[in-house]
Design a protein around this motif. Structure first.
Motif, PDB file in Angstrom:
ATOM      1  N   CYS A   1      -7.205  17.341  -2.219  1.00 34.01           N
ATOM      2  CA  CYS A   1      -7.094  15.885  -2.250  1.00 34.01           C
ATOM      3  C   CYS A   1      -5.765  15.437  -2.818  1.00 34.01           C
ATOM      4  CB  CYS A   1      -8.264  15.232  -2.990  1.00 34.01           C
ATOM      5  SG  CYS A   1      -8.066  15.126  -4.745  1.00 34.01           S
TER       6      CYS A   1
ATOM      7  N   TRP B   1      -4.259  11.842  -4.618  1.00 31.36           N
ATOM      8  CA  TRP B   1      -4.767  10.593  -5.213  1.00 31.36           C
ATOM      9  C   TRP B   1      -3.679   9.922  -6.031  1.00 31.36           C
ATOM     10  CZ3 TRP B   1      -7.493   6.488  -5.506  1.00 31.36           C
ATOM     11  CH2 TRP B   1      -7.927   5.911  -6.689  1.00 31.36           C
ATOM     12  N   VAL B   2      -3.331   8.724  -5.605  1.00 32.53           N
ATOM     13  CA  VAL B   2      -2.440   7.893  -6.407  1.00 32.53           C
ATOM     14  C   VAL B   2      -3.335   6.831  -7.021  1.00 32.53           C
ATOM     15  CG1 VAL B   2      -0.487   6.295  -6.364  1.00 32.53           C
ATOM     16  CG2 VAL B   2      -0.434   8.372  -4.955  1.00 32.53           C
TER      17      VAL B   2
ATOM     18  N   PHE C   1      -0.914   2.100  -8.718  1.00 35.50           N
ATOM     19  CA  PHE C   1       0.422   2.632  -8.420  1.00 35.50           C
ATOM     20  C   PHE C   1       0.578   3.004  -6.949  1.00 35.50           C
ATOM     21  CE2 PHE C   1       0.849   2.631 -12.913  1.00 35.50           C
ATOM     22  CZ  PHE C   1       2.222   2.621 -13.159  1.00 35.50           C
TER      23      PHE C   1
ATOM     24  N   LYS D   1       3.908   2.740  -3.516  1.00 37.52           N
ATOM     25  CA  LYS D   1       5.232   2.674  -4.138  1.00 37.52           C
ATOM     26  C   LYS D   1       6.026   3.941  -3.810  1.00 37.52           C
ATOM     27  CE  LYS D   1       3.380   0.399  -8.307  1.00 37.52           C
ATOM     28  NZ  LYS D   1       3.829  -0.983  -8.249  1.00 37.52           N
ATOM     29  N   GLY D   2       5.504   4.720  -2.848  1.00 32.39           N
ATOM     30  CA  GLY D   2       6.225   5.938  -2.444  1.00 32.39           C
ATOM     31  C   GLY D   2       5.820   7.193  -3.204  1.00 32.39           C
ATOM     32  N   ILE D   3       4.816   7.087  -4.109  1.00 31.59           N
ATOM     33  CA  ILE D   3       4.429   8.248  -4.933  1.00 31.59           C
ATOM     34  C   ILE D   3       3.679   9.286  -4.093  1.00 31.59           C
ATOM     35  CG2 ILE D   3       3.082   8.997  -6.944  1.00 31.59           C
ATOM     36  CD1 ILE D   3       3.632   6.134  -8.091  1.00 31.59           C
ATOM     37  N   GLY D   4       2.814   8.811  -3.184  1.00 34.33           N
ATOM     38  CA  GLY D   4       2.075   9.730  -2.307  1.00 34.33           C
ATOM     39  C   GLY D   4       3.032  10.600  -1.501  1.00 34.33           C
TER      40      GLY D   4
ATOM     41  N   PHE E   1     -11.320   5.659   1.860  1.00 32.11           N
ATOM     42  CA  PHE E   1     -11.171   6.922   1.147  1.00 32.11           C
ATOM     43  C   PHE E   1      -9.907   7.652   1.608  1.00 32.11           C
ATOM     44  CE2 PHE E   1     -13.229  11.197   0.091  1.00 32.11           C
ATOM     45  CZ  PHE E   1     -13.074  11.025  -1.262  1.00 32.11           C
ATOM     46  N   MET E   2      -9.957   8.965   1.815  1.00 29.73           N
ATOM     47  CA  MET E   2      -8.770   9.704   2.240  1.00 29.73           C
ATOM     48  C   MET E   2      -8.591   9.537   3.747  1.00 29.73           C
ATOM     49  SD  MET E   2      -8.142  13.182   0.106  1.00 29.73           S
ATOM     50  CE  MET E   2      -7.818  14.272   1.446  1.00 29.73           C
ATOM     51  N   ARG E   3      -7.613   8.756   4.137  1.00 29.93           N
ATOM     52  CA  ARG E   3      -7.477   8.404   5.552  1.00 29.93           C
ATOM     53  C   ARG E   3      -6.637   9.412   6.319  1.00 29.93           C
ATOM     54  NH1 ARG E   3      -6.355   1.951   5.042  1.00 29.93           N
ATOM     55  NH2 ARG E   3      -7.821   1.667   3.357  1.00 29.93           N
TER      56      ARG E   3
ATOM     57  N   SER F   1      -5.124   8.717   8.919  1.00 31.71           N
ATOM     58  CA  SER F   1      -3.936   8.001   9.415  1.00 31.71           C
ATOM     59  C   SER F   1      -2.738   8.150   8.469  1.00 31.71           C
ATOM     60  CB  SER F   1      -4.256   6.522   9.635  1.00 31.71           C
ATOM     61  OG  SER F   1      -4.535   5.903   8.403  1.00 31.71           O
ATOM     62  N   TRP F   2      -3.017   8.252   7.182  1.00 27.36           N
ATOM     63  CA  TRP F   2      -1.898   8.393   6.232  1.00 27.36           C
ATOM     64  C   TRP F   2      -1.169   9.723   6.442  1.00 27.36           C
ATOM     65  CZ3 TRP F   2      -0.262  11.432   2.077  1.00 27.36           C
ATOM     66  CH2 TRP F   2       0.829  10.919   1.376  1.00 27.36           C
TER      67      TRP F   2
ATOM     68  N   LYS G   1       1.025   9.717   9.446  1.00 31.15           N
ATOM     69  CA  LYS G   1       2.303   9.060   9.149  1.00 31.15           C
ATOM     70  C   LYS G   1       3.271  10.020   8.446  1.00 31.15           C
ATOM     71  CE  LYS G   1       4.038   4.626   8.260  1.00 31.15           C
ATOM     72  NZ  LYS G   1       3.924   3.316   7.711  1.00 31.15           N
ATOM     73  N   GLN G   2       2.729  10.999   7.765  1.00 32.59           N
ATOM     74  CA  GLN G   2       3.589  11.980   7.063  1.00 32.59           C
ATOM     75  C   GLN G   2       3.909  13.180   7.959  1.00 32.59           C
ATOM     76  OE1 GLN G   2       4.588  10.568   4.303  1.00 32.59           O
ATOM     77  NE2 GLN G   2       2.994   9.036   4.676  1.00 32.59           N
TER      78      GLN G   2
END
Ligand SMILES: CC(C)(COP(=O)(O)OP(=O)(O)OC[C@H]1O[C@@H](n2cnc3c(N)ncnc32)[C@H](O)[C@@H]1OP(=O)(O)O)[C@@H](O)C(=O)NCCC(=O)NCCS
Length: 261
Positions: free
Chosen positions: A80, A82-83, A93, A96-99, A128-130, A132-133, A136-137
């Motif tokens: 997992c 998690w920010v 947080f 803000k680019g932390i993930g 939850f944990m998408r 799609s994110w 994007k990475q």
């Protein structure tokens, strides 16, 4: 802001998903700590995001895929990321680019360990944990099991795509009793909360309710069932994400007990 390997002074926070403000987390028992102690010599990587004023605001944890619910070779999988996103505690947080920094740190780490790729999982729906994110990475979908999407980023041409390990069987009803079967791997505090609540709720009913713990950290046990974390009352699976309340679980067991009489 810096991304560093987990340091011992932050272990306690890590064991509770950075949510030291949460009363629910206090119900999770010591399963995560026990899991960590077993996994730290089995390739577990944990990176945390720490602010200049020493607040831990994000984490990512990943393991060799052989210790997960997917199968593959020479790959690591993100259990997992998690920010911290709640207003309580250190505050929100996210976005803000932390993930992005955390996943990059995990990729660099597993690459340096010789892995052929990093795998992630996410849900196809926007909670939850998408998935799609991760897309994007730069992660690409390789498998899907119900709503759980498996994605990966291969680092070399000869990397072999991972697959979900499918469920193989489910608990059976015990004639004359209500059975509560809780599968627990230990890695996820939310699932550990479910286990603790189910165990406590089952114990309220005496011998009529048979509580069974299935320790799926044991690889053979996990492969026998194809289930890592789940709750069953008789043959019915109870949804556990987000964790049902103690009252909810108790009511569901009570309903089954009533049917016996
Ligand atoms: C998903 C998560 C790790 C992303 O971390 P973050 O610090 O908020 O994201 P970032 O700011 O690094 O965003 C990176 C990019 O993703 C985009 N993004 C952020 N949230 C997104 C989302 N939910 N879906 C799609 N894209 C998203 C950002 O716009 C940004 O785009 P850009 O690269 O074009 O600028 C974080 O939001 C989180 O922890 N969410 C909850 C996840 C969760 O439930 N984890 C399970 C714990 S067990």
């Amino acid at each position: 802001m810096k991304i560093i390997d987990l340091e011992e002074k932050y272990n306690g926070l890590y064991f509770m998903c950075l949510e030291d403000w949460s009363d629910e987390m206090k119900e999770a028992g010591d399963h995560k700590e026990l899991w960590y102690n077993k996994m730290k010599d089995k390739g577990l990587g944990v990176k945390i995001a720490v602010t200049d004023d020493d607040k831990v605001v994000g984490m990512i944890q990943y393991v060799p895929i052989e210790h997960s619910t997917a199968e593959g070779k020479n790959l690591y999988i993100i259990k997992c990321i998690w920010v911290h996103g709640y207003k309580e505690g250190v505050g929100n947080f996210q976005k803000k680019g932390i993930g992005k920094l955390l996943i990059k740190a995990a990729e660099d780490d597993v690459r340096s360990k010789g892995a052929k790729g990093l795998v992630a999982w996410g849900l196809s729906i926007p909670v939850f944990m998408r998935a799609s994110w991760f897309k994007k990475q730069g992660y690409v979908k390789v498998d899907k099991l119900n709503m759980s999407v498996l994605l990966w980023k291969p680092f070399s041409d000869d990397a072999i795509a991972p697959k979900w390990i499918k469920q193989r069987k489910k608990p059976k009803k015990i004639p004359g009793n209500v059975s509560v079967t809780s599968f627990i791997n230990g890695w996820c505090p939310a699932q550990n909360i479910v286990f603790e609540r189910a165990k406590r709720a089952a114990s309220e009913f005496g011998d009529i309710v048979v509580f069974t713990e299935v320790d799926t950290f044991n690889r053979e046990t996990f492969l026998e069932w194809g289930i890592a974390d789940a709750l069953y009352i008789d043959e019915k699976q109870i949804r556990t994400g987000p964790p049902p309340s103690y009252e909810d679980i108790r009511k569901k067991i009570a309903k089954r007990v009533k049917k016996l009489n």
